[in-house]
Design a protein around this motif. Structure first.
Motif, mmCIF file in Angstrom:
data_model
loop_
_atom_site.group_PDB
_atom_site.id
_atom_site.type_symbol
_atom_site.label_atom_id
_atom_site.label_comp_id
_atom_site.label_asym_id
_atom_site.label_seq_id
_atom_site.Cartn_x
_atom_site.Cartn_y
_atom_site.Cartn_z
ATOM 1 N N ASN A 282 0.829 -1.217 0.000
ATOM 2 C CA ASN A 282 0.000 0.000 0.000
ATOM 3 C C ASN A 282 0.859 1.262 0.000
ATOM 4 O O ASN A 282 0.419 2.323 -0.416
ATOM 5 C CB ASN A 282 -0.958 0.023 1.218
ATOM 6 C CG ASN A 282 -0.253 -0.210 2.547
ATOM 7 O OD1 ASN A 282 0.912 -0.580 2.594
ATOM 8 N ND2 ASN A 282 -0.984 -0.009 3.635
ATOM 9 N N ALA A 283 2.115 1.139 0.459
ATOM 10 C CA ALA A 283 3.005 2.302 0.507
ATOM 11 C C ALA A 283 3.530 2.602 -0.891
ATOM 12 O O ALA A 283 3.657 1.708 -1.721
ATOM 13 C CB ALA A 283 4.178 2.011 1.433
ATOM 14 N N GLY B 151 -12.034 3.099 1.431
ATOM 15 C CA GLY B 151 -11.219 3.567 0.311
ATOM 16 C C GLY B 151 -9.805 3.034 0.417
ATOM 17 O O GLY B 151 -8.834 3.775 0.296
ATOM 18 N N ILE C 117 -4.032 -5.413 2.684
ATOM 19 C CA ILE C 117 -3.359 -5.080 3.946
ATOM 20 C C ILE C 117 -4.225 -5.426 5.172
ATOM 21 O O ILE C 117 -3.767 -6.150 6.060
ATOM 22 C CB ILE C 117 -2.967 -3.572 3.958
ATOM 23 C CG1 ILE C 117 -2.088 -3.239 2.739
ATOM 24 C CG2 ILE C 117 -2.312 -3.175 5.276
ATOM 25 C CD1 ILE C 117 -0.778 -3.974 2.652
ATOM 26 N N VAL D 70 -5.630 10.643 1.067
ATOM 27 C CA VAL D 70 -6.299 9.829 0.041
ATOM 28 C C VAL D 70 -7.296 8.927 0.753
ATOM 29 O O VAL D 70 -7.076 8.566 1.898
ATOM 30 C CB VAL D 70 -5.357 8.855 -0.734
ATOM 31 C CG1 VAL D 70 -5.462 9.044 -2.216
ATOM 32 C CG2 VAL D 70 -3.952 8.894 -0.247
ATOM 33 N N ARG E 242 -4.898 7.614 -7.487
ATOM 34 C CA ARG E 242 -6.069 8.417 -7.105
ATOM 35 C C ARG E 242 -5.672 9.860 -6.820
ATOM 36 O O ARG E 242 -4.620 10.107 -6.210
ATOM 37 C CB ARG E 242 -6.705 7.852 -5.821
ATOM 38 C CG ARG E 242 -7.420 6.553 -6.007
ATOM 39 C CD ARG E 242 -8.029 6.082 -4.700
ATOM 40 N NE ARG E 242 -7.033 5.635 -3.749
ATOM 41 C CZ ARG E 242 -7.317 5.199 -2.521
ATOM 42 N NH1 ARG E 242 -8.564 5.187 -2.089
ATOM 43 N NH2 ARG E 242 -6.378 4.786 -1.714
#
Ligand code: IMP
Length: 426
Positions: free
Chosen positions: A38-39, A123, A129, A270, A300
């Motif tokens: 996710n990073a 979101g 994760i 985000v 995004r």
């Protein structure tokens, strides 16, 4: 001893990759301790741009040992792709070490993340994760070492887990499940590729610190995305705060001697959730365009707003910040007036501490002070004394409001666009 934890003070995307890269040059070891694919840490070297997700930002220095700690949610497929991409660009990845205790992100975790987020509306980045950490806490997850050291035991438990996850995916969501044999073969071939990198990284990091080496802990996401101290439930499922470094790397708090908070000169976020200083107008759009505020991992558009000093003070407290790096100051170059939020108006009172509850946060109205902008191009400034007085005042105000001294100011994405006024490694 010189161990520095670097963390995001806001909702992530503070420019940690650039500062990590800058410090990695001086570090012997860089450690990722939480989060996963996710990073998205962007590092620019000359004209080349590197997007790193799981690999620590120190990888661009061949002498630096890079550690993926036990706290990282490890997606083997993504890591292999990332390593391939780096190797193809001539980056030496032989100094990477992966914790044998790292929890594995399985294809079903990504599927469940996607399905659950449809109704939860967090979101998420859909990288699996939350479901991976949920299984870890529930003791139904798998560590990479299980696959290497106990493949038969792994297979029995894994088969049962795939069956259980398939029931959720097919019966609740009506989607197609997974064939455990195909997944198992895929995992076995992936772990073969990663085997040379596996290590007892807690032992490795501890010894680095004991030997007086310079160790940098690279936090991902940010304080307000912390599972306990962030804007729950609109958070990630790990501990991006400095305390997470101890758990996620396997070292004690007495090993750490500095905590560097990274603060963007304005605020972004985000995903969903309250954001008091958000600008839903052309000012917000200008910040987004000038700051290229589009997600590194998902693309995004990021929500943008003024700097929030209530958040910075909170980050100082929960992370024990000793130093501050202010990034992307150049993005504010064209604004004649800059605003900083110093408190929240809530039900007739002014709150100066960050609220415990997001329902309260959602109703908070930011109280601003205004400061004159500098309206000059900062992108070539390399010395503190060459910053326009308005820019120095803006930074000084941030120091005053957060209670932390700045050590680094970034005025652009390149390594050279960094003004250093403090020494982080002893
Ligand atoms: P997850 O980490 O994919 O579960 O996403 C949970 C929340 O954290 C979502 O709002 C994401 O947008 C946010 N998030 C996760 N990783 C990052 C990051 O690296 N930068 C900014 N936001 C992130």
């Amino acid at each position: 001893m010189s161990a520095v934890v670097l963390i995001g003070t806001q909702w992530g995307d503070e420019g940690k990759g650039k500062i990590t890269d800058f410090l990695a040059k001086r570090a012997d070891c860089v450690v990722r301790y939480q989060g996963g694919s996710n990073a998205g840490h962007t590092v620019e070297v000359q004209d080349e741009k590197f997007m790193l997700h799981l690999v620590p930002s120190g990888i661009l220095y061949p002498q630096t040992i890079c550690v993926v700690g036990n706290g990282v949610a490890l997606d083997m497929g993504n890591l292999i792709k990332e390593l391939d991409g780096l190797q193809q660009r001539g980056v030496d990845t032989s100094n990477l070490r992966i914790s044998l205790r790292a929890p594995l992100v399985m294809p079903y975790h990504k599927k469940i993340d996607e399905l659950e987020d449809r109704s939860n509306g967090i979101g998420t980045t859909k990288r699996g994760i939350g479901p991976t950490y949920a299984d870890k806490i529930n003791r139904t997850g798998f560590r990479i070492s299980d696959l290497v050291m106990e493949p038969e035991f792994f297979e029995t438990r894994f088969k049962a887990q795939v069956e259980q996850k398939n029931r959720l995916i097919t019966e609740i969501y009506g989607e197609e499940g997974f064939d455990y044999r195909i997944l198992m073969d895929e995992l076995l071939s992936q772990v073969e590729i990663l085997k040379p990198y596996l290590a007892d990284t807690s032992y490795l990091v501890y010894n680095q610190i004991k030997e007086g080496k310079k160790v940098l802990f690279e936090g991902a996401q940010g304080t307000l995305l912390d599972i306990d101290h962030g804007t729950y439930p609109y958070v990630t499922s790990s501990h991006p705060i400095s305390g997470g470094a101890c758990v996620g790397a396997g070292i004690g708090p007495t090993c750490i001697n500095k905590v560097l908070g990274i603060a963007k000169a304005y605020t972004t976020r985000v995903g969903e959730g309250p954001f008091p200083t958000e600008l839903n107008d052309e000012m917000g759009e200008k910040l987004r365009q000038r700051g290229c505020e589009f997600g590194t991992t998902t693309g995004r558009p990021r929500r943008c707003g003024w700097l929030d000093a209530v958040i910075l003070r909170y980050a100082t407290r929960v992370n024990g910040l000793t130093d501050l790096a202010v990034t992307k100051l150049d993005v504010l170059d064209e604004f004649p007036v800059l605003k900083i939020c110093v408190g929240y108006r809530y039900e007739g009172r002014v709150l100066t501490e960050f609220p415990e509850n997001i329902g309260v946060l959602a109703k908070c109205e930011p109280q601003y002070i205004e400061m004159p902008g500098w309206q000059k191009d900062l992108s070539d400034v390399t010395e503190w004394s060459d910053l326009p007085v308005e820019a120095r005042n803006y930074i000084a105000k941030i120091e005053e409001l957060s209670g932390v001294k700045q050590s680094i100011v970034a005025v652009g994405p390149r390594r050279s666009q960094t003004i250093v006024s403090g020494q982080l490694f002893d």
